[in-house]
Design a protein around this motif. Structure first.
Motif, PDB file in Angstrom:
ATOM      1  N   THR A  90    -102.595 150.641   9.638  1.00  0.00           N
ATOM      2  CA  THR A  90    -102.202 150.105   8.336  1.00  0.00           C
ATOM      3  C   THR A  90    -101.292 151.082   7.609  1.00  0.00           C
ATOM      4  OG1 THR A  90    -104.204 148.774   8.102  1.00  0.00           O
ATOM      5  CG2 THR A  90    -103.053 149.394   6.070  1.00  0.00           C
ATOM      6  N   ALA A  91    -100.119 150.607   7.228  1.00  0.00           N
ATOM      7  CA  ALA A  91     -99.131 151.466   6.569  1.00  0.00           C
ATOM      8  C   ALA A  91     -97.917 150.620   6.214  1.00  0.00           C
ATOM      9  CB  ALA A  91     -98.703 152.610   7.487  1.00  0.00           C
ATOM     10  N   VAL A  92     -97.027 151.215   5.449  1.00  0.00           N
ATOM     11  CA  VAL A  92     -95.683 150.658   5.287  1.00  0.00           C
ATOM     12  C   VAL A  92     -94.830 151.252   6.406  1.00  0.00           C
ATOM     13  CG1 VAL A  92     -93.662 150.418   3.813  1.00  0.00           C
ATOM     14  CG2 VAL A  92     -95.959 150.439   2.807  1.00  0.00           C
ATOM     15  N   TYR A  93     -94.170 150.383   7.145  1.00  0.00           N
ATOM     16  CA  TYR A  93     -93.349 150.805   8.272  1.00  0.00           C
ATOM     17  C   TYR A  93     -91.884 150.785   7.864  1.00  0.00           C
ATOM     18  CZ  TYR A  93     -97.289 150.794  11.454  1.00  0.00           C
ATOM     19  OH  TYR A  93     -98.477 151.101  12.081  1.00  0.00           O
ATOM     20  N   TYR A  94     -91.190 151.879   8.172  1.00  0.00           N
ATOM     21  CA  TYR A  94     -89.793 152.051   7.809  1.00  0.00           C
ATOM     22  C   TYR A  94     -88.943 152.266   9.055  1.00  0.00           C
ATOM     23  CZ  TYR A  94     -91.628 153.105   3.134  1.00  0.00           C
ATOM     24  OH  TYR A  94     -92.285 153.056   1.915  1.00  0.00           O
ATOM     25  N   CYS A  95     -87.767 151.710   9.002  1.00  0.00           N
ATOM     26  CA  CYS A  95     -86.777 151.906  10.050  1.00  0.00           C
ATOM     27  C   CYS A  95     -85.752 152.921   9.562  1.00  0.00           C
ATOM     28  CB  CYS A  95     -86.099 150.569  10.350  1.00  0.00           C
ATOM     29  SG  CYS A  95     -84.785 150.621  11.563  1.00  0.00           S
ATOM     30  N   LYS A  96     -85.326 153.790  10.453  1.00  0.00           N
ATOM     31  CA  LYS A  96     -84.325 154.801  10.126  1.00  0.00           C
ATOM     32  C   LYS A  96     -83.265 154.809  11.208  1.00  0.00           C
ATOM     33  CE  LYS A  96     -83.817 159.834   9.785  1.00  0.00           C
ATOM     34  NZ  LYS A  96     -84.547 161.120   9.945  1.00  0.00           N
ATOM     35  N   ALA A  97     -82.002 154.845  10.783  1.00  0.00           N
ATOM     36  CA  ALA A  97     -80.891 154.924  11.720  1.00  0.00           C
ATOM     37  C   ALA A  97     -80.067 156.163  11.425  1.00  0.00           C
ATOM     38  CB  ALA A  97     -80.014 153.683  11.608  1.00  0.00           C
ATOM     39  N   SER A  98     -79.495 156.737  12.463  1.00  0.00           N
ATOM     40  CA  SER A  98     -78.669 157.931  12.308  1.00  0.00           C
ATOM     41  C   SER A  98     -77.347 157.720  13.013  1.00  0.00           C
ATOM     42  CB  SER A  98     -79.377 159.148  12.891  1.00  0.00           C
ATOM     43  OG  SER A  98     -80.625 159.357  12.267  1.00  0.00           O
ATOM     44  N   ASP A  99     -76.263 158.072  12.330  1.00  0.00           N
ATOM     45  CA  ASP A  99     -74.957 158.091  12.988  1.00  0.00           C
ATOM     46  C   ASP A  99     -74.231 159.352  12.557  1.00  0.00           C
ATOM     47  OD1 ASP A  99     -73.277 155.570  10.875  1.00  0.00           O
ATOM     48  OD2 ASP A  99     -73.913 157.626  10.453  1.00  0.00           O
ATOM     49  N   VAL A 100     -72.956 159.433  12.871  1.00  0.00           N
ATOM     50  CA  VAL A 100     -72.219 160.680  12.610  1.00  0.00           C
ATOM     51  C   VAL A 100     -72.110 160.982  11.124  1.00  0.00           C
ATOM     52  CG1 VAL A 100     -70.938 160.585  14.755  1.00  0.00           C
ATOM     53  CG2 VAL A 100     -70.027 159.439  12.726  1.00  0.00           C
ATOM     54  N   TRP A 105     -82.155 154.509   5.692  1.00  0.00           N
ATOM     55  CA  TRP A 105     -83.516 153.985   5.723  1.00  0.00           C
ATOM     56  C   TRP A 105     -83.526 152.535   5.243  1.00  0.00           C
ATOM     57  CZ3 TRP A 105     -87.827 156.727   7.310  1.00  0.00           C
ATOM     58  CH2 TRP A 105     -87.667 158.099   7.481  1.00  0.00           C
ATOM     59  N   GLY A 106     -84.443 151.759   5.810  1.00  0.00           N
ATOM     60  CA  GLY A 106     -84.710 150.432   5.295  1.00  0.00           C
ATOM     61  C   GLY A 106     -85.702 150.499   4.149  1.00  0.00           C
TER      62      GLY A 106
END
Length: 115
Positions: A90-100, A105-106
């Motif tokens: 149980t948690a808040v789930y976050y997506c993270k993307a990395s580029d140059v 974050w979502g």
């Protein structure tokens, strides 16, 4: 600037499954790392799973064998399939993307595992 939108969270009973999705505003072919994190109430945000540009996968030990990360390049989306869910997931789930240019974050999606 990359915008991320998570979806798929909800309430599920222990042992159940959910599939989270993270859709990017641009092609994820240019994104060299996409990661899922989660944050439970009163706890620090923790890394859960990663998929790199070549499809390499990594998971925190507590979810190995239960969670599976995949990417759909045509849809600019990564999916986190979560099986055999436990109350401690149980948690808040976050997506993270990395580029140059940096990290993005979502807004997060709530996952609640409870009977």
């Amino acid at each position: 600037q990359v915008q991320l939108v998570e979806s798929g969270g909800g309430l599920v009973q222990p042992g159940g499954s959910l599939r989270l999705s993270c859709t990017a505003s641009t092609t994820i072919l240019n994104i060299y790392g996409m990661r899922w994190y989660r944050q439970a109430p009163g706890r620090k945000r923790e890394w859960v799973a990663s998929i790199d540009s070549s499809g390499g996968l990594d998971y925190v030990p507590s979810v190995k064998g239960r969670f599976r990360l995949s990417r759909d390049n045509a849809a600019n989306t990564v999916h986190l399939q979560m099986n055999n869910l436990k109350p401690e997931d149980t948690a808040v789930y976050y997506c993270k993307a990395s580029d140059v240019d940096g990290d993005y974050w979502g807004q997060g999606t709530q996952v609640t595992v409870s009977s």
